[in-house]
Design a protein around this motif. Sequence first.
Motif, short mmCIF file in Angstrom:
data_model
loop_
_atom_site.label_atom_id
_atom_site.label_comp_id
_atom_site.label_asym_id
_atom_site.label_seq_id
_atom_site.Cartn_x
_atom_site.Cartn_y
_atom_site.Cartn_z
N LEU A 1 18.95 3.54 -1.74
CA LEU A 1 19.99 4.79 -2.46
C LEU A 1 21.52 4.51 -2.28
O LEU A 1 22.16 4.68 -3.30
CB LEU A 1 19.43 6.06 -1.92
N LEU A 2 21.69 4.26 -1.06
CA LEU A 2 23.38 4.13 -0.93
C LEU A 2 23.79 2.64 -1.89
O LEU A 2 24.85 3.02 -2.58
CB LEU A 2 23.68 3.72 0.39
N LYS A 3 23.07 1.92 -1.75
CA LYS A 3 23.54 0.58 -2.47
C LYS A 3 23.54 0.93 -4.08
O LYS A 3 24.49 0.31 -4.95
CB LYS A 3 22.82 -0.64 -2.21
N THR A 4 22.35 1.59 -4.23
CA THR A 4 22.01 1.78 -5.88
C THR A 4 23.35 2.63 -6.48
O THR A 4 23.82 2.57 -7.52
CB THR A 4 20.85 2.61 -6.05
N ALA A 5 23.69 3.86 -5.69
CA ALA A 5 24.61 4.65 -5.91
C ALA A 5 25.90 4.05 -6.29
O ALA A 5 26.68 4.21 -7.10
CB ALA A 5 24.79 5.95 -5.03
N ASP A 6 26.44 3.28 -5.23
CA ASP A 6 27.73 2.57 -5.30
C ASP A 6 27.72 1.55 -6.12
O ASP A 6 28.79 1.61 -7.06
CB ASP A 6 27.75 1.63 -3.95
N THR B 1 26.10 1.84 -9.23
CA THR B 1 26.26 2.41 -10.53
C THR B 1 27.85 3.15 -10.75
O THR B 1 28.26 2.92 -11.81
CB THR B 1 25.60 3.86 -10.54
N ILE B 2 28.41 3.53 -9.64
CA ILE B 2 29.86 3.97 -9.95
C ILE B 2 30.78 2.84 -10.15
O ILE B 2 31.67 2.55 -10.88
CB ILE B 2 30.09 4.53 -8.49
N SER B 3 30.61 1.75 -9.30
CA SER B 3 31.46 0.58 -9.33
C SER B 3 31.41 0.22 -10.73
O SER B 3 32.33 -0.91 -11.26
CB SER B 3 31.26 -0.35 -8.24
N ASN B 4 30.27 -0.01 -11.47
CA ASN B 4 30.04 -0.87 -12.71
C ASN B 4 29.90 0.12 -13.77
O ASN B 4 29.50 -0.23 -14.85
CB ASN B 4 28.56 -1.54 -12.41
N ASN B 5 30.45 1.32 -13.43
CA ASN B 5 30.33 2.49 -14.63
C ASN B 5 29.01 2.22 -15.47
O ASN B 5 28.84 2.36 -16.57
CB ASN B 5 31.71 2.02 -15.57
N THR C 1 24.44 8.42 -10.21
CA THR C 1 24.89 9.43 -9.49
C THR C 1 25.82 9.01 -8.33
O THR C 1 25.34 8.02 -7.64
CB THR C 1 23.67 10.60 -8.97
N PRO C 2 26.70 9.47 -7.92
CA PRO C 2 27.49 9.13 -6.79
C PRO C 2 26.83 9.51 -5.61
O PRO C 2 25.67 10.73 -5.58
CB PRO C 2 28.95 10.03 -6.71
N MET C 3 27.02 9.23 -4.40
CA MET C 3 26.16 9.52 -3.27
C MET C 3 26.02 10.85 -2.82
O MET C 3 25.13 11.37 -2.23
CB MET C 3 26.27 8.44 -2.03
#
Length: 272
Positions: A68-73, A75-79, A162-164
């Motif tokens: 979840l942490l890696k996925t959320a991060d 999505t945010i970093s890649n918009n 979604t952000p974490m």
Amino acid sequence: MNDIISYFSTISSSHRSLILVSGITIFWLIENAFPLFKFNYKKWHHAGINIFLTGTTIIVNFFLAFILLKTADWTISNNFGILQWLPEMSIWLYALVGLLLLDLIGAYLVHLVEHKVKVLWRFHLIHHTDTWIDTTTANRHHPGESIIRFTFTALGVLIIGTPMWMVFLYQTLSVIATQFNHANISLPKKLDTLLSYIIVSPDMHKVHHHHVLPYTDSNYGNIFSIWDRLFGTFMKLPNEEIVYGIDTHPNAKQHNDLKNLLKIPFQKQPIK
């Protein structure tokens, strides 16, 4: 809202565990004082089975949390994701939209799919074999189902972007909501009905635990009731007509045995 974001951005595992334990304790006390049904059962034995299965859910989520942490991060970093593609909005609306969508995929959709796909139903069945629904039933999930639900939550995080902090907020609200709507509590009917227009109320969810179709295949929601109403899966049934359990597994003694519960997904199943 900034304080909420700050808290859930750094919330520790101990705080999350404390919320879970506090929720069970509070609703346990309330349902003892104001029970909807008076069960003739060994409450501590029943609770012990359900709390053990809750523990396996915690363990599964703990070891898979990095996904979840890696996925959320990512999505945010890649918009990437729905939230990232929406126009700028207030943080409150942003949070509400995110929670609604996470509830749709991580609760409603996975629950619906578990009822419709036979191999997934085998794992979810353990939840429905409980003939004494109370707040401890909330996380009565086979370890296999915990993995299934985690997979859908991770998929939701990816699709929604979604952000974490929002993931942690959602999971916290989800835990409290499921403890509340499973609790064996008697609310004034008007209050329960009013709540059911916004969130999943106890009376609304208990219809889902009625032992026969079509009621078993209704009221899939966890936090928000909008999805059942929107997709036509909302149903009502008077409390006095509700019989807990599942008609394919009517033996209460057999299906309140932990060893048997863990074996159910791998046993030959009666036709649903």
